[in-house]
Scaffold this motif. Structure first.
Motif, PDB file in Angstrom:
ATOM      1  N   THR A  14      44.385  46.435  52.666  1.00 31.70           N
ATOM      2  CA  THR A  14      43.814  47.537  53.440  1.00 31.70           C
ATOM      3  C   THR A  14      44.810  48.002  54.499  1.00 31.70           C
ATOM      4  OG1 THR A  14      41.567  46.703  53.080  1.00 31.70           O
ATOM      5  CG2 THR A  14      41.875  48.269  54.875  1.00 31.70           C
ATOM      6  N   SER A  48      43.019  40.469  46.653  1.00 37.77           N
ATOM      7  CA  SER A  48      41.951  40.492  47.658  1.00 37.77           C
ATOM      8  C   SER A  48      40.805  39.540  47.339  1.00 37.77           C
ATOM      9  CB  SER A  48      41.409  41.919  47.826  1.00 37.77           C
ATOM     10  OG  SER A  48      42.326  42.707  48.556  1.00 37.77           O
ATOM     11  N   ASP A 169      38.949  46.788  51.057  1.00 38.39           N
ATOM     12  CA  ASP A 169      39.254  47.098  49.657  1.00 38.39           C
ATOM     13  C   ASP A 169      38.539  46.181  48.672  1.00 38.39           C
ATOM     14  OD1 ASP A 169      40.931  44.849  50.366  1.00 38.39           O
ATOM     15  OD2 ASP A 169      42.107  45.251  48.559  1.00 38.39           O
ATOM     16  N   ALA A 187      38.505  51.232  50.754  1.00 39.83           N
ATOM     17  CA  ALA A 187      39.922  51.599  50.671  1.00 39.83           C
ATOM     18  C   ALA A 187      40.390  51.434  49.230  1.00 39.83           C
ATOM     19  CB  ALA A 187      40.738  50.718  51.609  1.00 39.83           C
ATOM     20  N   THR A 188      40.374  52.515  48.474  1.00 43.36           N
ATOM     21  CA  THR A 188      40.663  52.394  47.042  1.00 43.36           C
ATOM     22  C   THR A 188      42.149  52.270  46.738  1.00 43.36           C
ATOM     23  OG1 THR A 188      40.736  54.788  46.633  1.00 43.36           O
ATOM     24  CG2 THR A 188      38.577  53.715  46.512  1.00 43.36           C
ATOM     25  N   GLY A 190      43.727  49.761  47.689  1.00 40.55           N
ATOM     26  CA  GLY A 190      43.942  48.321  47.773  1.00 40.55           C
ATOM     27  C   GLY A 190      44.006  47.624  46.432  1.00 40.55           C
TER      28      GLY A 190
END
Length: 227
Positions: A14, A48, A169, A187-188, A190
């Motif tokens: 992110t 993530s 993300d 948050a795309t 990510g």
């Protein structure tokens, strides 16, 4: 100083592009065990999800609790050794943080990364002295998707949760933000697997590039209903 609103961020995927160093750590671990390295493009979407998911990706087998704990410790040691060799803020993030500072908008970081890795990483990225609050995965009894870390961050900033935006993300970021009563942004840009759809996370907004963060400095009043 009393701020009118705040933007809180997840860290990996992110604010910072840490995937190169995490992928390198995984491949160091695999090499030590005589296993083939994984292409970066295969590792990146899973960063993530944390160390254990990356280890499962690399070893491709069911691991018992003791074996996973051993591999996790070795993986984190590999990562610590190369913590910020290639990690950088995503393009547009530095400008957004400058805009928040200029607009008297507080900002902070809420991550599931343990503090002993979070703190030196933020120091290397030049963020340690700037963030209004930093909550790591081991700061409190619960980590995301539990809302406790986000609520604690808001309290440290002296703000109600409804005056905060959380950007992340991963679906657990959005789950934590929604449970805390914050405005959430997915948050795309990510680390998101191909079969995961951020539109299904129920975030208040999808943001497709970090340069979309800077305008938030002037939008928060209307967005959150604060003067």
């Amino acid at each position: 100083m009393t701020h009118r609103a705040a933007v809180l961020f997840d860290l990996d995927g992110t604010l910072a592009d840490t995937a190169p160093d995490l992928a390198a750590a995984l491949n160091s671990l695999l090499a030590a065990d005589g296993r083939a390295a994984l292409p970066f493009e295969r590792v990146r979407p899973w960063v993530s999800w944390g160390a254990m998911r990356m280890i499962q990706l690399g070893y491709g087998e069911t691991l018992d609790t003791a074996r996973m704990a051993q591999l996790r410790n070795r993986f984190l040691a590999c990562y610590e050794a190369g913590l910020c060799r290639e990690s950088r803020l995503f393009p547009g993030v530095a400008e957004a943080l400058d805009a928040f500072d200029a607009a008297d908008v507080a900002w902070g970081i809420v991550t599931n990364k343990p503090g002993w890795l979070t703190e030196p990483l933020l120091a290397a990225l030049g963020l340690s002295e700037r963030a209004g609050t930093v909550i790591s995965g081991d700061t409190l009894p619960f980590a995301k998707p539990h809302p406790m870390p986000l609520l604690h961050a808001a309290r440290e900033l002296g703000l109600a949760a409804k005056r905060c935006v959380y950007v992340g993300d991963n679906i657990r970021d959005i789950q934590a933000g929604r449970a805390a009563g914050m405005y959430t942004i997915a948050a795309t840009w990510g680390y998101i697997p191909a079969d995961d759809d951020p539109a299904a996370w129920q975030a208040d907004r999808l943001m497709h590039a970090p340069d979309g963060l800077t305008p938030l400095a002037g939008e928060l009043g209307a967005l959150l209903g604060v003067a």
